[in-house]
Design an enzyme around this catalytic site. Sequence first.
Site, short mmCIF file in Angstrom:
data_model
loop_
_atom_site.label_atom_id
_atom_site.label_comp_id
_atom_site.label_asym_id
_atom_site.label_seq_id
_atom_site.Cartn_x
_atom_site.Cartn_y
_atom_site.Cartn_z
N HIS A 1 62.32 10.02 -76.83
CA HIS A 1 63.41 9.47 -76.92
C HIS A 1 64.06 9.35 -78.31
CE1 HIS A 1 63.10 8.52 -72.75
NE2 HIS A 1 61.85 8.29 -72.78
N HIS B 1 52.22 5.22 -72.64
CA HIS B 1 52.31 4.08 -71.97
C HIS B 1 51.70 3.97 -70.69
CE1 HIS B 1 56.25 4.03 -69.77
NE2 HIS B 1 56.10 5.10 -70.34
N TYR C 1 62.31 -1.00 -78.17
CA TYR C 1 61.75 -0.12 -77.55
C TYR C 1 60.16 -0.55 -77.30
CZ TYR C 1 60.13 4.52 -75.77
OH TYR C 1 59.51 5.61 -75.01
N HIS D 1 53.75 14.12 -70.71
CA HIS D 1 53.96 12.69 -70.21
C HIS D 1 54.59 13.06 -68.73
CE1 HIS D 1 54.53 8.55 -68.94
NE2 HIS D 1 55.90 8.50 -69.35
N HIS E 1 64.95 0.72 -65.91
CA HIS E 1 64.32 -0.10 -64.78
C HIS E 1 63.89 -1.60 -65.70
CE1 HIS E 1 60.92 2.13 -67.04
NE2 HIS E 1 61.11 3.36 -66.35
N ASP F 1 56.46 9.04 -75.43
CA ASP F 1 57.26 8.12 -75.70
C ASP F 1 57.01 7.10 -76.72
OD1 ASP F 1 58.77 8.19 -73.46
OD2 ASP F 1 57.27 7.17 -72.07
N ASP G 1 61.58 10.95 -66.25
CA ASP G 1 62.62 10.96 -67.16
C ASP G 1 62.05 12.23 -68.02
OD1 ASP G 1 60.60 9.28 -68.08
OD2 ASP G 1 61.86 8.60 -69.69
N GLU H 1 55.96 10.99 -66.57
CA GLU H 1 57.17 9.91 -66.09
C GLU H 1 58.43 10.72 -65.64
OE1 GLU H 1 57.72 6.36 -67.90
OE2 GLU H 1 58.89 5.41 -66.22
FE1 FEO Z 1 57.51 7.02 -69.97
FE2 FEO Z 1 60.04 8.20 -71.57
O1 FEO Z 1 59.02 7.80 -69.98
#
Ligand code: FEO
Length: 395
Positions: free
Chosen positions: A225, A145, A192, A78, A24, A164, A82, A80
């Site tokens: 990640h 986040h 990042y 989290h 994104h 994250d 992903d 989100e």
């Molecule tokens: Fe906020 Fe890696 O997702």
Amino acid sequence: MTTREIKKNIHWVGVVDWNIRDFHGYSTYKGTTYNSFLVMDEKIALVDTVKKPFKQELIDHIRELTDPEKIDYIIVNHVEMDHSGSLPDMIDLIKPEKIFCSPMGHKALLSHFHREDWPYEIVKSGDSISLGKKTVHFLETKMLHWPDSMFSYIPEDKLLISSDAFGQHWSTSERFDDEVDKPELMAHASKYYANILMIFSPNVRKLLEKVAEMGLEIDMIAPDHGLIWRENVGEILESYGRWARQEAKQKAVIVYDTMWKSTETMAKAIYKGLLEEGISIKMMDLKTNHRSDIVNEILDTKAVLFGSPTLNNGMLPSMADLLTYLKGLRPTGKIGAAFGSFGWSGEAVKHINGFMEKMKFDILDPGIKVKNVPIAEDLQKCVELGTKIGQAIKG
Ligand code: FEO
């Protein structure tokens, strides 16, 4: 084995996404990973899942170690997509006894998946669960986040699973920080931070203070990640402190786009003035640099000079894109100036100044506008602007 034991009976079971190139708006030109962890004890817990298209890889990785049906708990640090895209399928397969999430995580799971019937167990900062020999302590990290974000800390292993935070978008076959090139690792970590966490820098500062107060012993940080930190835990914590304070170097970024090279010629004259003051400079043409790389350079810079010619009474679309993105990330403590050529109206500098005012930049000069093609006198003014900004950077 594709999986990797990161601590005794704690395994990385995540996946590597070698091919993602846009997250994104963030240029992930070296891919990323979605890290997921399996903690094996008397109870077995899966910490976070992966993006939906990688569900089967996650299942295959878990099967290297155990039957997925034997997993007792899922911990959702989290929501989100992903990290939760494959969650509904994993819940159908695992049929977990409990799904642990923060209060905001519960709300986010409901609004993403609309499943009231899942066995939620809401946990807050300070709560912990026992898996047998290992315990998992939870720490809510609101707005790091997302509102739902939380950390899971396993004191017996001095392991912080950090969602994250402390991540990097970098696809590698290696799993640990000491197995890859360190300067490249730190560059990915910085990018990042700049693109995902800069906006939340006040929260990062408070979190680092809280972690220090709590006296948590941490010898490994496993983000969702990229690489896991074990050799450079102190350095990534120290870097987060520096980035969260938005500490600036004696450095300037000149970012510009150009139609017929007039604005670029002005940029080069400004560069000369800055260089003569001994400032480190990054010249970044918007045609060849991605917004997310420019923002990474802005993170630790003291001054930013924005150049755009006027197009249709405004700035070039590439500059509007960058400024919109940058404003959202709330950089602080920057010096700024605008410049650009024009044909007949020349509003670009005014519009760039407007963005800088909203970002609370210290605008040291009203900016330089040049009609069509600069002459020697115009370029001398650009050199002087570089000198003025250079002197301000040095204080
Ligand atoms: Fe906020 Fe890696 O997702």
